[in-house]
Design a protein around this motif. Sequence first.
Motif, PDB file in Angstrom:
ATOM      1  N   GLU B 118       0.854  -1.325  -0.056  1.00 48.74           N
ATOM      2  CA  GLU B 118       0.022  -0.007   0.057  1.00 48.74           C
ATOM      3  C   GLU B 118       0.941   1.270   0.056  1.00 48.74           C
ATOM      4  N   ALA B 122       1.357   3.842  -3.064  1.00 48.68           N
ATOM      5  CA  ALA B 122       0.921   5.716  -2.708  1.00 48.68           C
ATOM      6  C   ALA B 122       2.033   6.200  -3.132  1.00 48.68           C
ATOM      7  N   VAL B 125       2.441   7.066  -6.812  1.00 53.94           N
ATOM      8  CA  VAL B 125       1.740   7.869  -7.290  1.00 53.94           C
ATOM      9  C   VAL B 125       2.006   9.443  -7.174  1.00 53.94           C
ATOM     10  N   LYS B 126       2.576   9.562  -5.642  1.00 54.79           N
ATOM     11  CA  LYS B 126       2.986  10.763  -5.241  1.00 54.79           C
ATOM     12  C   LYS B 126       4.230  11.144  -5.985  1.00 54.79           C
ATOM     13  N   LYS B 129       3.354  12.421  -9.417  1.00 52.21           N
ATOM     14  CA  LYS B 129       2.632  13.813  -9.443  1.00 52.21           C
ATOM     15  C   LYS B 129       3.552  15.035  -9.083  1.00 52.21           C
ATOM     16  N   GLU B 168      -1.753   5.197 -14.062  1.00 57.46           N
ATOM     17  CA  GLU B 168      -3.324   5.552 -14.173  1.00 57.46           C
ATOM     18  C   GLU B 168      -3.929   4.394 -13.741  1.00 57.46           C
ATOM     19  N   MET B 170      -3.422   2.994 -11.135  1.00 56.33           N
ATOM     20  CA  MET B 170      -3.668   3.189  -9.822  1.00 56.33           C
ATOM     21  C   MET B 170      -4.480   4.364  -9.382  1.00 56.33           C
ATOM     22  N   ASN B 171      -4.345   5.273 -10.221  1.00 58.49           N
ATOM     23  CA  ASN B 171      -4.987   6.633 -10.095  1.00 58.49           C
ATOM     24  C   ASN B 171      -5.325   7.264 -11.466  1.00 58.49           C
ATOM     25  N   SER B 173      -6.962   9.799 -12.399  1.00 59.14           N
ATOM     26  CA  SER B 173      -7.031  11.132 -12.737  1.00 59.14           C
ATOM     27  C   SER B 173      -5.510  11.789 -12.594  1.00 59.14           C
ATOM     28  N   VAL B 174      -4.663  11.004 -12.520  1.00 57.72           N
ATOM     29  CA  VAL B 174      -3.108  11.455 -12.127  1.00 57.72           C
ATOM     30  C   VAL B 174      -2.713  12.359 -13.080  1.00 57.72           C
ATOM     31  N   SER B 176      -4.348  14.978 -14.240  1.00 58.63           N
ATOM     32  CA  SER B 176      -5.387  15.958 -14.150  1.00 58.63           C
ATOM     33  C   SER B 176      -4.630  17.313 -14.345  1.00 58.63           C
TER      34      SER B 176
END
Lengths: 172, 222
Positions: B118, B122, B125-126, B129, B168, B170-171, B173-174, B176
Amino acid sequence: MFQQVPMVEIDGMKLVQTRAILNYIASKYNLYGKDVKERALIDMYIEGMTDLNEMILLLPLTPPDQKDAKVALIKERTTNRYFPAFEKVLKSHGQDYLVGNRLSRADIQLVELLYEVEEVDPSLIANFPLLKALKTRISNLPAVKKFLQPGSQRKPPIDAKKLEEAKKIFKF
Amino acid sequence: MAAKPKLYYFPGRGRMESIRWLLAAAGVEFEEELFETREQYEKVQKDGRLLFGQVPLVEIDGMALTQTRAILSYLAAKYDFYGKDLKERVRIDMYTDGTLDLMFPIMASPFQPPKEKEEGLASAVKKAKTRYFPVYEKILKNHGEDFLVGNKFSWADIQLLEAILMVEEMNASVLSDFPLLKAFKARISSIPTIKKFLQPGSQRKQPPDSHYVELVKNILQI
């Protein structure tokens, strides 16, 4: 670029990413083989070296209760995976250098690794005569010999104090 | 006629997927041996073709190549995805090293205990971004061209698309905050060879599921 070092300023560029920097320098100074196939062999060898080197590099950051296990793993991989692979390469062609019968970055990086492994455990190289011979041969090249002497820009292994400083600066 | 490249790996993405992307982008047909049993894997190990005892392995042009980056660099050069000179190549190297740094922890996470998995995802993804995607957005903005390097489709573009799609998953809207990357994604996805690879029935592999993780753990005895 990615908020990390190393960074090298060279030929009007700010280069990051260790591999990209090494690839550039090796190409520029003709230490990357004579064609794509030699380059592929060199890349394969140095990627293996990098995997072992990384384990050694990260050793100072290992929590004390895991350190013995990590050292044991390094020794095991060195003895059973990496040193036999490179010894076999040298044996297969009987030449003085790993690739193309000519000095390349593979030889330099291997000798760097041999010195690092020696700092972990000098006995690990005992059963690898061709690696020993390569280490001596490359160490005697004038530019390398000079780098190995005190007063050069070669850096010593990290000590506890420098590690603390690094932790503060890089916040880890 | 030259033999097709042959890929040896587990039946999933892992470290072989970037290689599949590159071959597919070049429109090169390739064969695969996908390990379903430990015996299959051990046979390849015993054959002596695995320099460090590990896969990926790609047999190509008479060589048994291992080490993901060595294989990728060779293919990039062979299929003219590596820029026109040393300066373009170093930029491609920097950018692809960045995307590999982003992708490798994602690939490794299914094999970790649930909590680490997990956290790892996370964190990825961070980082996408805040560290990686802003860089590529800025590169595209600075030169205003369609591709990352030298106004020509390269390994850097292929791998960035792979990384975008992976994050994407995993997320969704990454992207956006990254309009140029959104346009880039659409553009690269519609290149004919890439479009074909993205369609069902191609050799693109699925994201790892628990069955795949068990299979790999069994074969590698980890």
